[in-house]
Design a protein around this motif. Sequence first.
Motif, mmCIF file in Angstrom:
data_model
loop_
_atom_site.group_PDB
_atom_site.id
_atom_site.type_symbol
_atom_site.label_atom_id
_atom_site.label_comp_id
_atom_site.label_asym_id
_atom_site.label_seq_id
_atom_site.Cartn_x
_atom_site.Cartn_y
_atom_site.Cartn_z
ATOM 1 N N ALA A 1 81.110 22.720 42.819
ATOM 2 C CA ALA A 1 81.660 21.363 42.683
ATOM 3 C C ALA A 1 81.028 20.412 43.687
ATOM 4 C CB ALA A 1 83.174 21.405 42.864
ATOM 5 N N ILE A 2 80.897 20.849 44.938
ATOM 6 C CA ILE A 2 80.320 19.990 45.983
ATOM 7 C C ILE A 2 78.842 19.725 45.715
ATOM 8 C CG2 ILE A 2 79.716 19.910 48.436
ATOM 9 C CD1 ILE A 2 82.633 19.256 47.834
ATOM 10 N N ILE A 3 78.119 20.730 45.222
ATOM 11 C CA ILE A 3 76.706 20.546 44.900
ATOM 12 C C ILE A 3 76.544 19.465 43.831
ATOM 13 C CG2 ILE A 3 74.780 21.638 43.668
ATOM 14 C CD1 ILE A 3 75.395 24.193 45.258
ATOM 15 N N ILE A 4 77.408 19.505 42.825
ATOM 16 C CA ILE A 4 77.326 18.510 41.746
ATOM 17 C C ILE A 4 77.618 17.107 42.285
ATOM 18 C CG2 ILE A 4 78.407 17.736 39.597
ATOM 19 C CD1 ILE A 4 78.824 20.734 38.933
ATOM 20 N N ILE A 5 78.649 17.008 43.130
ATOM 21 C CA ILE A 5 78.999 15.697 43.699
ATOM 22 C C ILE A 5 77.910 15.205 44.647
ATOM 23 C CG2 ILE A 5 80.639 14.507 45.212
ATOM 24 C CD1 ILE A 5 82.816 16.373 44.061
ATOM 25 N N ALA A 6 77.407 16.107 45.504
ATOM 26 C CA ALA A 6 76.370 15.721 46.472
ATOM 27 C C ALA A 6 75.054 15.393 45.775
ATOM 28 C CB ALA A 6 76.164 16.835 47.491
ATOM 29 N N GLY A 7 74.720 16.174 44.746
ATOM 30 C CA GLY A 7 73.469 15.955 44.038
ATOM 31 C C GLY A 7 73.427 14.630 43.300
ATOM 32 N N ALA A 8 74.616 14.145 42.937
ATOM 33 C CA ALA A 8 74.673 12.876 42.193
ATOM 34 C C ALA A 8 74.930 11.677 43.096
ATOM 35 C CB ALA A 8 75.777 12.970 41.130
ATOM 36 N N SER A 9 75.303 11.908 44.355
ATOM 37 C CA SER A 9 75.778 10.828 45.223
ATOM 38 C C SER A 9 74.754 9.714 45.417
ATOM 39 C CB SER A 9 76.190 11.394 46.585
ATOM 40 O OG SER A 9 75.076 12.006 47.204
ATOM 41 N N ILE A 10 73.504 10.055 45.675
ATOM 42 C CA ILE A 10 72.461 9.040 45.891
ATOM 43 C C ILE A 10 71.642 8.825 44.620
ATOM 44 C CG2 ILE A 10 70.331 8.524 47.152
ATOM 45 C CD1 ILE A 10 71.520 9.829 49.594
ATOM 46 N N ALA A 11 71.303 9.903 43.923
ATOM 47 C CA ALA A 11 70.454 9.789 42.740
ATOM 48 C C ALA A 11 71.074 8.879 41.688
ATOM 49 C CB ALA A 11 70.206 11.185 42.154
ATOM 50 N N ASN A 12 72.375 8.978 41.498
ATOM 51 C CA ASN A 12 73.033 8.146 40.487
ATOM 52 C C ASN A 12 73.017 6.662 40.852
ATOM 53 O OD1 ASN A 12 73.533 10.305 38.867
ATOM 54 N ND2 ASN A 12 75.746 10.378 39.195
ATOM 55 N N GLU A 13 73.004 6.385 42.150
ATOM 56 C CA GLU A 13 72.936 4.987 42.588
ATOM 57 C C GLU A 13 71.622 4.354 42.122
ATOM 58 O OE1 GLU A 13 75.286 3.342 43.950
ATOM 59 O OE2 GLU A 13 76.471 4.580 45.316
ATOM 60 N N PHE A 14 70.543 5.147 42.183
ATOM 61 C CA PHE A 14 69.238 4.634 41.778
ATOM 62 C C PHE A 14 69.091 4.618 40.258
ATOM 63 C CE2 PHE A 14 68.428 5.798 46.171
ATOM 64 C CZ PHE A 14 67.629 4.747 46.610
ATOM 65 N N SER A 15 69.556 5.675 39.599
ATOM 66 C CA SER A 15 69.395 5.733 38.141
ATOM 67 C C SER A 15 70.226 4.666 37.431
ATOM 68 C CB SER A 15 69.791 7.125 37.631
ATOM 69 O OG SER A 15 71.153 7.396 37.915
ATOM 70 N N SER A 16 71.387 4.324 37.995
ATOM 71 C CA SER A 16 72.251 3.314 37.377
ATOM 72 C C SER A 16 71.934 1.891 37.856
ATOM 73 C CB SER A 16 73.714 3.627 37.671
ATOM 74 O OG SER A 16 73.978 3.528 39.062
ATOM 75 N N GLY A 17 71.131 1.786 38.913
ATOM 76 C CA GLY A 17 70.765 0.482 39.434
ATOM 77 C C GLY A 17 71.765 -0.123 40.403
ATOM 78 N N THR A 18 72.847 0.576 40.700
ATOM 79 C CA THR A 18 73.871 0.034 41.604
ATOM 80 C C THR A 18 73.411 0.000 43.051
ATOM 81 O OG1 THR A 18 74.867 2.239 41.774
ATOM 82 C CG2 THR A 18 75.799 0.739 40.134
ATOM 83 N N ILE A 19 72.298 0.667 43.364
ATOM 84 C CA ILE A 19 71.801 0.676 44.732
ATOM 85 C C ILE A 19 71.436 -0.744 45.192
ATOM 86 C CG2 ILE A 19 69.410 1.093 44.042
ATOM 87 C CD1 ILE A 19 71.185 2.507 47.150
ATOM 88 N N LYS A 20 71.004 -1.610 44.238
ATOM 89 C CA LYS A 20 70.646 -2.986 44.591
ATOM 90 C C LYS A 20 71.854 -3.737 45.151
ATOM 91 C CE LYS A 20 67.365 -3.162 40.730
ATOM 92 N NZ LYS A 20 67.045 -3.852 39.445
ATOM 93 N N PHE A 21 72.991 -3.593 44.464
ATOM 94 C CA PHE A 21 74.202 -4.293 44.900
ATOM 95 C C PHE A 21 74.727 -3.718 46.213
ATOM 96 C CE2 PHE A 21 74.058 -4.356 40.247
ATOM 97 C CZ PHE A 21 74.002 -5.722 40.018
ATOM 98 N N LEU A 22 74.476 -2.428 46.417
ATOM 99 C CA LEU A 22 74.946 -1.787 47.647
ATOM 100 C C LEU A 22 74.151 -2.275 48.853
ATOM 101 C CD1 LEU A 22 77.003 0.360 48.563
ATOM 102 C CD2 LEU A 22 75.199 2.081 48.296
ATOM 103 N N LEU A 23 72.838 -2.457 48.660
ATOM 104 C CA LEU A 23 71.975 -2.812 49.787
ATOM 105 C C LEU A 23 71.967 -4.297 50.125
ATOM 106 C CD1 LEU A 23 68.895 -0.504 49.122
ATOM 107 C CD2 LEU A 23 70.804 -0.136 50.694
ATOM 108 N N ILE A 24 72.451 -5.144 49.213
ATOM 109 C CA ILE A 24 72.482 -6.581 49.530
ATOM 110 C C ILE A 24 73.628 -6.928 50.454
ATOM 111 C CG2 ILE A 24 71.345 -7.244 47.368
ATOM 112 C CD1 ILE A 24 74.074 -8.038 46.262
ATOM 113 N N ASN A 25 74.553 -5.978 50.664
ATOM 114 C CA ASN A 25 75.641 -6.199 51.614
ATOM 115 C C ASN A 25 75.079 -6.209 53.036
ATOM 116 O OD1 ASN A 25 77.912 -6.288 49.824
ATOM 117 N ND2 ASN A 25 77.635 -4.075 49.511
ATOM 118 N N PRO A 26 75.715 -6.977 53.917
ATOM 119 C CA PRO A 26 75.229 -7.044 55.311
ATOM 120 C C PRO A 26 75.587 -5.780 56.108
ATOM 121 C CG PRO A 26 77.217 -8.349 55.090
ATOM 122 C CD PRO A 26 76.883 -7.886 53.699
ATOM 123 N N VAL A 27 75.141 -4.655 55.605
ATOM 124 C CA VAL A 27 75.416 -3.362 56.248
ATOM 125 C C VAL A 27 74.109 -2.602 56.346
ATOM 126 C CG1 VAL A 27 76.723 -1.207 56.150
ATOM 127 C CG2 VAL A 27 77.736 -3.304 55.243
#
Length: 473
Positions: A274-300
């Motif tokens: 279960a943890i492997i599935i969650i960890a394996g998708a944690s960053i990769a899914n951000e890039f495949s879905s394109g949500t990484i752009k919205f995450l990185l525009i935050n002042p963080v």
Amino acid sequence: MVRFMHLVKNEYIKTFRRVSTWILIILVALAAVGFSAMVKIVQVINDRSTVYYSDSQNFIENMKDEINYLKQEKADGYEIDVERCNFMIDHEISYRDWRYADIFNLFEQKKSLFLAKAAGESAEQYADEEKQIQNQLDMLGNNNWKAYYTLKVNTVKSNTALSAEEKEANAYAYRFMLDNDLSPASGSWKVSLANTVMQQKIELLSMGADQGLSGEQLQEKQALKDEILKEEYRLKNNLASVPDNISLSQGLNEINFWNVLGLSTIMINVISLAIIIIAGASIANEFSSGTIKFLLINPVKRSKIFLSKYVMIITLSVLMILGFYVVNVLCAGILFGFGSAAAPYLYVVNGMIHQMPGLAFIMWKYLLGSVNLIVMGTLAFAISSLLRNAALAIGVSVFALLGGNIIMSILGGALKFDWARFLIFANVDLNAVIEGNTMFQGMTVGFSLAVIAVHMVVFFLTAWDGFIHRESI
């Protein structure tokens, strides 16, 4: 720090919004319940088998069938075997009766004398032995266990070929039951444990003096001494069952709360998946879905986003382990009883018995078993960050989780490559390292922790580099 905690909270929210996460949690819970339920089914089947072999009617029918077979075959000494079967029937002694094995052995001795006389040897030289055998059969037939065990003790005591230690070992169980007025027919756990201790004491003496033993043999001898010390402590302090180090390969000689709870640690791999599935998708899914752009525009800073994801995975792993432990404790208690839940875990240090709460000991085994979970979760996280491909991250990590033991069996077992001890697969099972159940001699907890630490640093830095220094798109 507050902002960072909000980032971690946000990662939890995103993770638990996924239907797949809830499916994984439900599967983990079902695995915990299913394991205890499966062992309970095995116990019910064993109990039914015990009832069958203890049933007098079934036993009589089996004995009659054996008598008919013996009379048809007419092998040498079959008359004594027929006499044995009739003796069992007349005294209603079933297979599960404590007397069955002793009576069978006595009739085997009687058959040997019968065959000796049939071969032409003088009957007079066997007269005393025949009387002794018949005397013991009378005691057993009348269920006079006190007289029978007293005879056993006196026979051992009078044996001049045995040393004082050997006499004590060979009469241990008989003395214990006589001293405690404990009938072998009572079905008490003390009867079984006393007989086990007697066999272990005999085995210990058969190992010989320490001077002639190798280092490995000395360890085995010390382990047996410690086991005897713990079991005698249990008998003295009326501890019916206690937690112990048990593996699936040893099987379950007795099914109880502690054995089931202890073996449930093998199901930790379900959480690992279960943890492997969650960890394996944690960053990769951000890039495949394109949500990484919205995450990185935050002042963080990227580093905080990265760390929040990793902290979420680690804390979720710990929470799932704790939840899995609680569910297994409840299932084992409901199905097998909470009667012994307060029993301590016993261990020996320098010939002295020490103890700790049993539930704390099992929790410690769970935490040690979770090391592999954390390592494989970090590996999946690193691949997810580096390659940004969830399927590849999950696939490689699952292969490493399930194939690690096979790889070590080939490299360390079949090919005898000593350098394989430096691989992560040889070190993640800290329970096995502590118990000395590894294929490499001289493995220590310190060495394994060092190897794990090196691999974890490599995995973490790989994940860090993949997320921090590579382009987002």
